[in-house]
Design a protein around this motif. Structure first.
Motif, PDB file in Angstrom:
ATOM      1  N   HIS A 195      -6.667  16.772 -22.293  1.00  0.00           N
ATOM      2  CA  HIS A 195      -6.724  17.550 -21.061  1.00  0.00           C
ATOM      3  C   HIS A 195      -6.837  16.671 -19.815  1.00  0.00           C
ATOM      4  N   THR A 196      -7.024  15.371 -20.015  1.00  0.00           N
ATOM      5  CA  THR A 196      -7.169  14.455 -18.887  1.00  0.00           C
ATOM      6  C   THR A 196      -5.938  14.513 -17.991  1.00  0.00           C
ATOM      7  N   TRP A 197      -6.180  14.701 -16.700  1.00  0.00           N
ATOM      8  CA  TRP A 197      -5.103  14.807 -15.719  1.00  0.00           C
ATOM      9  C   TRP A 197      -4.836  13.430 -15.140  1.00  0.00           C
ATOM     10  N   VAL A 198      -3.572  13.030 -15.075  1.00  0.00           N
ATOM     11  CA  VAL A 198      -3.176  11.705 -14.608  1.00  0.00           C
ATOM     12  C   VAL A 198      -2.473  11.825 -13.258  1.00  0.00           C
ATOM     13  N   TYR A 199      -2.995  11.090 -12.264  1.00  0.00           N
ATOM     14  CA  TYR A 199      -2.438  11.045 -10.912  1.00  0.00           C
ATOM     15  C   TYR A 199      -1.858   9.641 -10.701  1.00  0.00           C
ATOM     16  N   PRO A 200      -0.545   9.471 -10.803  1.00  0.00           N
ATOM     17  CA  PRO A 200       0.045   8.133 -10.715  1.00  0.00           C
ATOM     18  C   PRO A 200       0.337   7.702  -9.283  1.00  0.00           C
ATOM     19  N   GLY A 201       0.744   6.441  -9.148  1.00  0.00           N
ATOM     20  CA  GLY A 201       1.006   5.882  -7.835  1.00  0.00           C
ATOM     21  C   GLY A 201       2.301   6.338  -7.198  1.00  0.00           C
ATOM     22  N   HIS A 202       3.211   6.877  -7.986  1.00  0.00           N
ATOM     23  CA  HIS A 202       4.462   7.441  -7.493  1.00  0.00           C
ATOM     24  C   HIS A 202       4.787   8.668  -8.339  1.00  0.00           C
ATOM     25  N   GLY A 203       5.381   9.674  -7.714  1.00  0.00           N
ATOM     26  CA  GLY A 203       5.949  10.771  -8.471  1.00  0.00           C
ATOM     27  C   GLY A 203       4.958  11.798  -8.973  1.00  0.00           C
ATOM     28  N   ALA A 204       5.408  12.540  -9.982  1.00  0.00           N
ATOM     29  CA  ALA A 204       4.679  13.704 -10.479  1.00  0.00           C
ATOM     30  C   ALA A 204       3.457  13.317 -11.311  1.00  0.00           C
ATOM     31  N   ASP A 205       2.507  14.242 -11.356  1.00  0.00           N
ATOM     32  CA  ASP A 205       1.346  14.095 -12.224  1.00  0.00           C
ATOM     33  C   ASP A 205       1.741  14.377 -13.673  1.00  0.00           C
ATOM     34  N   THR A 206       0.814  14.056 -14.583  1.00  0.00           N
ATOM     35  CA  THR A 206       1.001  14.387 -15.986  1.00  0.00           C
ATOM     36  C   THR A 206      -0.377  14.550 -16.620  1.00  0.00           C
ATOM     37  N   THR A 207      -0.404  14.729 -17.931  1.00  0.00           N
ATOM     38  CA  THR A 207      -1.660  14.758 -18.684  1.00  0.00           C
ATOM     39  C   THR A 207      -1.543  13.794 -19.860  1.00  0.00           C
ATOM     40  N   LEU A 208      -2.672  13.368 -20.374  1.00  0.00           N
ATOM     41  CA  LEU A 208      -2.627  12.504 -21.551  1.00  0.00           C
ATOM     42  C   LEU A 208      -2.038  13.239 -22.743  1.00  0.00           C
ATOM     43  N   GLY A 209      -2.253  14.542 -22.817  1.00  0.00           N
ATOM     44  CA  GLY A 209      -1.685  15.313 -23.912  1.00  0.00           C
ATOM     45  C   GLY A 209      -0.168  15.311 -23.908  1.00  0.00           C
ATOM     46  N   ALA A 210       0.426  15.320 -22.711  1.00  0.00           N
ATOM     47  CA  ALA A 210       1.888  15.292 -22.610  1.00  0.00           C
ATOM     48  C   ALA A 210       2.444  13.932 -22.994  1.00  0.00           C
ATOM     49  N   GLU A 211       1.690  12.877 -22.763  1.00  0.00           N
ATOM     50  CA  GLU A 211       2.191  11.520 -22.993  1.00  0.00           C
ATOM     51  C   GLU A 211       1.825  10.943 -24.359  1.00  0.00           C
ATOM     52  N   ARG A 212       0.742  11.391 -24.967  1.00  0.00           N
ATOM     53  CA  ARG A 212       0.238  10.774 -26.200  1.00  0.00           C
ATOM     54  C   ARG A 212       1.279  10.729 -27.332  1.00  0.00           C
ATOM     55  N   PRO A 213       2.091  11.790 -27.533  1.00  0.00           N
ATOM     56  CA  PRO A 213       3.050  11.733 -28.641  1.00  0.00           C
ATOM     57  C   PRO A 213       4.096  10.629 -28.498  1.00  0.00           C
ATOM     58  N   HIS A 214       4.211  10.024 -27.320  1.00  0.00           N
ATOM     59  CA  HIS A 214       5.263   9.047 -27.070  1.00  0.00           C
ATOM     60  C   HIS A 214       4.762   7.604 -27.109  1.00  0.00           C
ATOM     61  N   LEU A 215       3.514   7.379 -27.458  1.00  0.00           N
ATOM     62  CA  LEU A 215       2.959   6.021 -27.431  1.00  0.00           C
ATOM     63  C   LEU A 215       3.734   5.067 -28.337  1.00  0.00           C
ATOM     64  N   ASP A 216       4.061   5.488 -29.537  1.00  0.00           N
ATOM     65  CA  ASP A 216       4.798   4.613 -30.455  1.00  0.00           C
ATOM     66  C   ASP A 216       6.187   4.289 -29.911  1.00  0.00           C
TER      67      ASP A 216
END
Length: 223
Positions: A195-216
């Protein structure tokens, strides 16, 4: 109005209001850098994450929160993240903070002394807010993120150029990628929930849940 994190240079601020904090997001400059103003709802103390560009726009952002700016945190040494730092500090009297291994470069480039050199595990207190420093080395040696944890709730993570939707930040060598990927996995994905919300230096926000499946996938492609 619902917060989306969808901002563009020249456009309006997006605002997220939580129990303890107001988070304002604006985009500035030719590379659409995100600047985040964090306002303590108790005493209106404020911290700006990345005085990236367009000092007049950032002063307007500060005034949207309150009449004071206490601290500017620079997430890393690259010029597009601190072009407005000198002007903003001169007008507001705010102090400056940056990752310890980027602090000298930031101070030299901006003529602004870095009052606080930040290390992994440090905690910044702004009003009643606690912001936890996370070193994410690799994009630059001193890149940092800031984590704010709601009481009993979600974590909000300001990642600079170290983590974006779709991958980690740009690196200049396989060794730097390995370091950044390792820090992002160990210090972010292994520590915080989906549920952690990610605020990056450019562009759109995301969540760790959206990104975790792509780590490998990130590890295999090397960027």
């Amino acid at each position: 109005m619902t917060y989306t994190g969808d901002v563009r240079a020249g456009g309006p601020t997006d605002l997220r209001v939580l129990d303890e904090i107001e988070i304002r997001k604006a985009a500035v400059g030719s590379t659409d850098n995100n600047a985040y103003l964090l306002t303590c709802r108790s005493d209106r103390s404020q911290v700006l994450v990345d005085a990236a560009d367009e000092p007049d726009r950032l002063l307007e952002l500060v005034r949207e929160g309150s009449s004071q700016l206490d601290l500017v945190v620079t997430t890393h040494r690259h010029a597009d993240h601190h072009r407005a730092l000198e002007s903003l500090v001169a007008v507001t009297g705010a102090s400056s903070a940056a990752g310890a291994d980027d602090a000298a470069a930031v101070a030299e480039a901006t003529d602004v002394p870095v009052a606080r050199r930040l290390h992994d595990g440090d905690v910044l207190h702004v009003g009643h807010l606690a912001l936890h420093v996370i070193a994410l080395r690799g994009h630059t040696p001193g890149s940092i993120a800031l984590a704010y944890v709601e009481p009993g709730g979600r974590t909000h993570l300001f990642t600079g150029d170290s983590l974006f939707p779709g991958g980690v930040g740009r690196t200049t060598s396989p060794e730097a990628f390995d370091q950044l990927y390792g820090d992002v996995v160990a210090r972010v994905f292994d520590r915080f929930d989906d549920h952690t919300w990610v605020y990056p230096g450019h562009g759109a926000d995301t969540t760790l849940g959206a990104e975790r499946p792509h780590l490998d996938e990130w590890r295999a492609r090397g960027w």
